[in-house]
Design an enzyme around this catalytic site. Sequence first.
Site, mmCIF file in Angstrom:
data_model
loop_
_atom_site.group_PDB
_atom_site.id
_atom_site.type_symbol
_atom_site.label_atom_id
_atom_site.label_comp_id
_atom_site.label_asym_id
_atom_site.label_seq_id
_atom_site.Cartn_x
_atom_site.Cartn_y
_atom_site.Cartn_z
ATOM 1 N N GLU A 1 70.817 70.311 46.023
ATOM 2 C CA GLU A 1 70.811 70.257 44.543
ATOM 3 C C GLU A 1 72.000 69.517 43.932
ATOM 4 O O GLU A 1 71.851 68.815 42.920
ATOM 5 C CB GLU A 1 70.739 71.675 43.955
ATOM 6 C CG GLU A 1 69.415 72.389 44.187
ATOM 7 C CD GLU A 1 69.234 72.943 45.599
ATOM 8 O OE1 GLU A 1 70.253 73.051 46.321
ATOM 9 O OE2 GLU A 1 68.092 73.254 45.980
ATOM 10 N N ASP B 1 63.976 78.197 38.738
ATOM 11 C CA ASP B 1 64.354 76.768 38.719
ATOM 12 C C ASP B 1 63.256 75.715 38.524
ATOM 13 O O ASP B 1 63.167 75.065 37.478
ATOM 14 C CB ASP B 1 65.191 76.419 39.969
ATOM 15 C CG ASP B 1 64.613 76.921 41.300
ATOM 16 O OD1 ASP B 1 63.464 77.380 41.306
ATOM 17 O OD2 ASP B 1 65.312 76.831 42.320
ATOM 18 N N ARG C 1 56.267 71.338 50.230
ATOM 19 C CA ARG C 1 56.688 70.629 51.441
ATOM 20 C C ARG C 1 55.530 69.881 52.102
ATOM 21 O O ARG C 1 55.656 68.706 52.445
ATOM 22 C CB ARG C 1 57.322 71.603 52.434
ATOM 23 C CG ARG C 1 58.519 72.292 51.822
ATOM 24 C CD ARG C 1 59.236 73.194 52.787
ATOM 25 N NE ARG C 1 60.094 74.107 52.058
ATOM 26 C CZ ARG C 1 61.311 74.443 52.410
ATOM 27 N NH1 ARG C 1 61.839 73.960 53.501
ATOM 28 N NH2 ARG C 1 62.017 75.284 51.679
ATOM 29 N N GLU D 1 55.780 77.161 49.033
ATOM 30 C CA GLU D 1 56.479 76.361 50.052
ATOM 31 C C GLU D 1 55.530 75.356 50.697
ATOM 32 O O GLU D 1 55.907 74.209 50.942
ATOM 33 C CB GLU D 1 57.092 77.266 51.130
ATOM 34 C CG GLU D 1 58.166 78.223 50.621
ATOM 35 C CD GLU D 1 59.463 77.540 50.212
ATOM 36 O OE1 GLU D 1 59.554 76.305 50.306
ATOM 37 O OE2 GLU D 1 60.384 78.260 49.781
HETATM 38 C C1 DMJ Z 1 63.920 73.168 48.163
HETATM 39 O O1 DMJ Z 1 62.971 73.680 49.017
HETATM 40 C C2 DMJ Z 1 63.307 72.890 46.832
HETATM 41 O O2 DMJ Z 1 64.172 72.043 46.162
HETATM 42 C C3 DMJ Z 1 63.067 74.129 46.025
HETATM 43 O O3 DMJ Z 1 62.625 73.850 44.724
HETATM 44 C C4 DMJ Z 1 64.289 74.999 45.931
HETATM 45 N N1 DMJ Z 1 65.342 74.545 46.742
HETATM 46 C C5 DMJ Z 1 65.090 74.140 48.078
HETATM 47 C C6 DMJ Z 1 66.312 73.516 48.683
HETATM 48 O O4 DMJ Z 1 67.479 74.146 48.339
#
Ligand code: DMJ
Length: 532
Positions: free
Chosen positions: A429, A295, A166, A162
């Site tokens: 998404e 993902d 971010r 995270e």
């Molecule tokens: C985001 O923090 C990023 O896209 C992450 O890869 C997974 N999804 C969240 C938002 O839904």
Amino acid sequence: MPVASLLPFTATPNRKSASPTSFRLTEKFILLLVFSGFITLCFGAIFFLPDSSKLLSGVFFRSSSVEAETSVHLNLGFPLRVLTSKVCICCSHGLFALFTGFSPRQGIRVHISKALSLKGATIVDALDTLYIMEMYDEFEAATEWVESNLDFNMNAEISVFEVNIRFVGGLLSAYYLSGKEVFRRKAVELGEKLLPAFKTPTGIPWALLNLKSGIGRNWPWASGGSSILAEYGTLHLEFMHLSELSGRPDFAEKVMNIRKVLNRLDKPQGLYPNYLNPNSGQWGQHHVSVGGLGDSFYEYLLKAWLMSDKTDEEGKKLYYDALQAIEKNLIRKSSGGLTYIAEWKGGLLEHKMGHLTCFAGGMIALGADGGPDDKTGHQMELAAEIARTCHESYARTSMKLGPEAFRFDGGVEAIATRQNEKYFILRPEVIETYMYMWRFTHDPKYRQWGWEAVQALEKYCRVEGGYSGVRDVYANTPNHDDVQQSFYLAETLKYLYLLFSDDDHLPFEHWVFNTEAHPLPVIKKQNVEIRH
Ligand code: DMJ
């Protein structure tokens, strides 16, 4: 538990404390004046700002428009684009003041989650959005905040993933867009703080890291002490840039080593399990997902290749091989004709698709023209089908906002059946996929679907202090969770803005978006030095 459902960095709208009822009469009056002035400005902007005013110029942007406006753009696209961007700007403007504490009356309401306790996530995550939307005053204020307050020397346990997507991603983008040295310096400083996470027998990083002690560990709930695919597999883009900007090869070496470990392992049916033990280098439970826990690993294989100016042939091969295995084992069509991506549990399919999985439409479209055996047409069709399914998951709710997960079993299609899967937390998404599909097809339905989402967000998620998630998208009235995720400003608003912008606004041949929608420039061939 899906990684991104851990509700990591958030700002709390706090409708109650933002209420002006506690102010005295004169203060109320002044507030009303300021507010009405602000609304007038927003409306003025909607009607008078030239469409071209949003276009940035400079080295990363093509200078002339490449797209002729069709009548659909003129009838729908133009007003939608201006309206969307201005609606978002006006609201995020107010939000930004609130959440960053720049508004002297309202104070900081940045929510600090237990395990992910770096202050300023909303500010750093929103930096590039402000810049892209040309909100330069707010960008300057945020820059000042970063200069004087963003501090990594704390005794706090953070999520490496995270913080990387971010904070490191946000700082890198802010640097590349604005050229301000402070962002480069802070990004590299933070990157260095993350390096102890890689001190494991295999070099597969820990999920959690204490920034002061450098001691790492994994999530207690993860199979047999495993690291998570979507976490250790989503460092590549940022770490390659950290090497570029610092001249230190070790950032790149750390992420290239992750590939080496993965390459040595057998993959069940060619698939990558979500869990990998960093001590033994062996897979944990054989669960596979293109949504939570998996993902962005797949996303980063493709984007590593694109960001390397298509020199990272290994990344390319890994991506297309993985996609082939996903198509064979996970992608199914419902009896009602909806294509979905299921989850795989030790060889058995769970016919459920997460909101998170909906990013895959955009990813598949982005990679469609590079694959082997000339599969462009096929992959574009697949991407369009996934976009349609995800749109259906929105359209089949009362609020026209998508649930966290939807199922294709027990007689339902694209509908959440469990109460704990009916919430919507402002995730990006589906809009992300609309944005990619729009760029590649110019089919007006993607803008129309995006506009439906704007209206639903305004109707059900907008609250006095900002935007809030809702607990049940099938209910008739919203039950707000009172939380605004930082990715709402970083991703959802940015992708909406880009959906209604011209294609030469952050063109894909120059920019690759990290998984938090932070644009990173393609590293041109002459600069690329992939370290094996
Ligand atoms: C985001 O923090 C990023 O896209 C992450 O890869 C997974 N999804 C969240 C938002 O839904």
